[in-house]
Design an enzyme around this catalytic site. Structure first.
Site, short mmCIF file in Angstrom:
data_model
loop_
_atom_site.label_atom_id
_atom_site.label_comp_id
_atom_site.label_asym_id
_atom_site.label_seq_id
_atom_site.Cartn_x
_atom_site.Cartn_y
_atom_site.Cartn_z
N SER A 145 6.32 5.47 -2.99
CA SER A 145 6.35 5.80 -4.42
C SER A 145 7.31 6.93 -4.74
CB SER A 145 4.93 6.18 -4.83
OG SER A 145 4.75 6.01 -6.20
N GLU B 40 11.21 4.58 -9.94
CA GLU B 40 10.00 3.79 -10.21
C GLU B 40 9.27 4.38 -11.44
OE1 GLU B 40 7.08 4.42 -7.21
OE2 GLU B 40 5.85 2.67 -7.78
N HIS B 41 8.99 5.68 -11.39
CA HIS B 41 8.35 6.38 -12.52
C HIS B 41 9.32 7.41 -13.08
CE1 HIS B 41 5.03 5.44 -9.62
NE2 HIS B 41 4.48 4.95 -10.71
N HIS C 172 25.73 -40.05 -11.06
CA HIS C 172 25.39 -39.24 -12.24
C HIS C 172 25.94 -39.93 -13.49
CE1 HIS C 172 24.30 -36.06 -9.46
NE2 HIS C 172 23.97 -35.25 -10.45
N GLU D 186 33.37 -33.72 -11.19
CA GLU D 186 32.57 -33.28 -10.05
C GLU D 186 32.45 -34.36 -8.98
OE1 GLU D 186 28.94 -31.37 -11.32
OE2 GLU D 186 30.05 -29.81 -12.38
N GLN E 154 -0.86 -10.20 9.52
CA GLN E 154 -1.68 -11.39 9.77
C GLN E 154 -2.36 -11.89 8.49
OE1 GLN E 154 -1.94 -8.43 11.21
NE2 GLN E 154 -4.04 -7.67 11.33
N ASP F 246 -0.97 5.32 -14.07
CA ASP F 246 -1.46 4.87 -12.77
C ASP F 246 -2.82 4.21 -12.90
OD1 ASP F 246 0.74 5.92 -11.51
OD2 ASP F 246 -0.26 7.75 -10.83
N ASN G 225 1.91 -1.46 4.06
CA ASN G 225 2.80 -0.70 4.94
C ASN G 225 4.04 -1.55 5.29
OD1 ASN G 225 2.04 -2.52 6.93
ND2 ASN G 225 0.58 -1.12 7.89
N TYR H 54 -2.92 -8.59 -1.87
CA TYR H 54 -3.09 -7.72 -0.71
C TYR H 54 -3.51 -6.33 -1.17
CZ TYR H 54 -2.57 -5.56 3.76
OH TYR H 54 -2.85 -4.90 4.93
N GLN I 200 2.90 12.86 -7.10
CA GLN I 200 3.64 11.81 -6.42
C GLN I 200 3.69 12.09 -4.92
OE1 GLN I 200 4.62 8.37 -6.54
NE2 GLN I 200 4.65 9.30 -8.56
N HIS J 118 0.94 11.18 -2.22
CA HIS J 118 0.69 9.79 -1.82
C HIS J 118 1.03 9.54 -0.36
CE1 HIS J 118 -0.60 7.21 -5.06
NE2 HIS J 118 0.22 7.80 -5.91
#
Lengths: 435, 435
Positions: free
Chosen positions: B238, B328-329, B421, B416, B192, B362, B215, B130, B260, B263
């Protein structure tokens, strides 16, 4: 009765139906229940656990017995047989040895002058392990989930499991937990236990990763908290697909199919063979072995609904059908199992040859028995040490190396319309950027 | 204005607030919308994609232009500058080189006589990627998602991205897709598109793994289809956390924070330092660099809401706070970055030293820029070749090896309560089991 199918189109349809056997319309309602349970545990902590345990498990727990005591674990050791204890120890030893073989290791590389790149692996701080109660309360589940966390060197391994009658826990499960390195055990199960592991309560610490099988409520709860914590997978009912040729023994194949079916009325047991007499022999043997089966009703139900024998032209076609299904367990009871394996693209675990029943892997061969189900083997693997570790990428550039790539970075930051990205490089190159 | 906090308790609270910045009460409504979109795409296929694209993107797509043509990609190469093309090529080369370094490899071992164990790695059949549209339509996203799939040798790499004005796709994105080995591109985005990738339509093939940022609707759709397909992670906005000491340059640190913040209004930019004058210097520099910033409004908003400077006693305390946040960073702009790194337990990527701004990673250093956000670095890692591969465990026992473990397996199957088995082993040991 185990049906035999010889038509390829019908076989494909049937495999699709079996793969989708857990899809149902009740999920929406169950999801709402699970969401409510999670919200209540987040709000009321321990008290919510006590209330839900009373309601769903009909057992009384409270602050004093939520955590399983050391004395209770000591007692459990007295309650199980010597044979079972040594079997648990052997299994633990072999599972640990296998998982020790390829523990992810940190590394750095120096691709060009002034550049260091790498990965640094670290364990999670806390692992949460769900162990079902009742019919599916298995010591092997504990070993298979806890040992990879131990090998990953996770400092705290937290186990939850619902109480049975008298608020008791299966002693074999407690012994397995102790042998596997579980650091603390809480007497609570269901979606409420998953919520406690994800968010913490006054007594139970919140963890970073939750693993382990459970019923539909546990699975939906794991999906719901995924993102707040990591999870291993969304486990569905178990399944085996056996590919067998004319040299296979129908008695063994039948036992292998029943060993899957006896787990759960939703378990799937599929045989694909290029040899019709084997199909017929297995069909008869299944009936025979079911006669005095202690779990006859449940097992027959699974065989009737999700058992099938497919007869193909040849073994390659069998492999293709198996790839369509992407089974959790795949047994290759054929003359040349390693050759046939090269045609397999998706399977959680592959059991090669005539003397490797799935039970060997379920208990003690070493590889993990927590495997992707319902076609998830198309994209997922067994639970492993990796489940409890993660890495940080490492990047270091010296000023000269940064200078060399600055124009390329500038072109990209401009194309993406991110001026400060560009500035963060430009100001380091341009001496005017000095304060 | 970037706030400065010196109180440790307040600092912890503030980090918690920033970590949870995406939690909101609208999720429930958004989830219902996403579920409806997915159900509609499953039912109506392409037509649902056309309708939703008209409704949400206000663009007209149909059978004839859903798939991006080769001619359109050729045109894209004409539309971008030579500099950008060579930057994309350099980035692709370096990203590929890094991801080639540790591709999982199949192995077997022979722990004892008559036993073979191992892992066999295979790529997924189809990967779905995506790529967001509009403001966040980035060629770097394409490279970072598609190249690991290419290195994993995934046969089909399917990309989806929403159309902009005139049903067009950003030419830099198309060029990056072509350079990275994407095999097909479809002009559709949103929940979708995720539904189409998970379940397939008349035109778009269903895939095994879906990766890439998006998003909130895209993220919720990925969570919803998880289990039907694999996903990389649930990406949030981010974030960067910079640890800097007195030798750091406030001009550079300020640029790093703004890189940062620019963004997304929800992006987080955190500085932790043991040197108050640096905190004050960065505070001033941020104001200065924002003055003529082309994305001033958005960036200022992020800085005001989710920007903060924390002053600690020393760098170890800074590392502890960073571990709480699990960024994250993480940039370590300190005298001894490799030493400080040993105190870091959780971070998606670590940028070491003064001349490694995040922008290097990046775009083109090589390690993946798709990283765990919102504290997920506690349990998750970067997107990688592993995201597009999985393994089958391999187990083979010969009859003698099976005999040796049969008693232990029996003890466990009895504990068990799983008789078949046990039979699957016993019947192979006992010659009476022969047909």
């Amino acid at each position: 009765m185990l049906r035999i199918i010889t038509d390829k189109g019908e076989a494909k349809q049937e495999l699709k139906r079996i793969e989708n056997r857990t899809h149902n319309d009740e999920t929406h309602i169950q999801e709402s229940i699970v969401k409510e349970i999670i919200a209540t545990v987040r709000k009321h902590g321990n008290q919510a656990l006590f209330d839900y345990t009373q309601k769903f498990d009909r057992q009384t727990i409270n602050e004093s017995n939520l955590k399983v005591s050391g004395a209770e674990i000591d007692t459990a050791y007295q309650q199980i047989s010597r044979d079972l204890l040594s079997a648990i120890k052997l299994a633990a030893k072999q599972i640990e040895a296998f998982h020790q073989q390829r523990v992810p290791k940190s590394w750095v590389s120096f691709p060009t002058d002034g550049v260091t790149l790498g990965r640094r692996y670290t364990p999670v701080d806390r692992a949460g392990l769900y162990v079902p109660g009742g019919r599916a309360s298995y010591p092997s589940t504990v070993l298979m989930n806890a040992i990879p966390a131990k090998v990953a060197k996770v400092p705290r391994i937290v186990m939850v499991t619902p109480p049975s009658e008298g608020a008791k826990i299966n002693p074999a499960v407690l012994v397995a937990a102790s042998e596997a390195g579980v650091t603390e055990i809480y007497r609570v199960g269901g979606a409420q236990a998953v919520a406690a592991l994800a968010y913490g309560t006054e007594t139970i610490p919140n963890v970073d990763v939750i693993t382990g099988p459970g019923n539909i409520f546990v699975t939906l709860a794991k999906k719901e908290v995924f993102g707040t914590v990591g999870i291993d997978s969304l486990a569905g009912p178990s399944e085996v697909l056996v590919i067998a040729d004319k040299q296979a023994n129908p008695v063994h194949v039948a036992a292998d199919l029943l060993a899957q079916a006896e787990h759960d009325p939703l378990a799937a047991a599929i045989l694909i063979t290029d040899y019709l007499p084997l199909a017929q022999g297995v069909q008869k043997e299944v009936v025979k072995q079911l006669e005095n089966h202690p779990r006859k009703v449940l097992t027959e139900k699974a065989i009737a609904h999700y058992g099938v024998v497919i007869v193909t032209e040849n073994l390659e076609e069998a492999a293709q059908l198996s790839n369509l299904f992407a089974p959790e367990h795949l047994e290759l009871e054929v003359e040349e199992p390693w050759e046939l394996m090269t045609h397999i693209r998706h399977a959680g675990a592959i059991f090669l040859g005539n003397s490797t029943p799935e039970a060997v892997g379920d208990y003690l061969a070493g590889p993990n028995h927590t495997l992707p189900t319902s076609g998830a083997a198309r994209y997922a693997s067994a639970l492993g040490v990796e489940t409890f570790m993660k890495y940080s990428s490492l990047i270091e550039y010296n000023p000269h190396a940064l200078q060399k790539v600055s124009n390329a970075i500038m072109a990209l930051t401009e194309a993406e319309g991110l001026p400060s990205h560009g500035d963060s490089v430009k100001l380091r190159i341009n001496p005017d950027g000095k304060p």
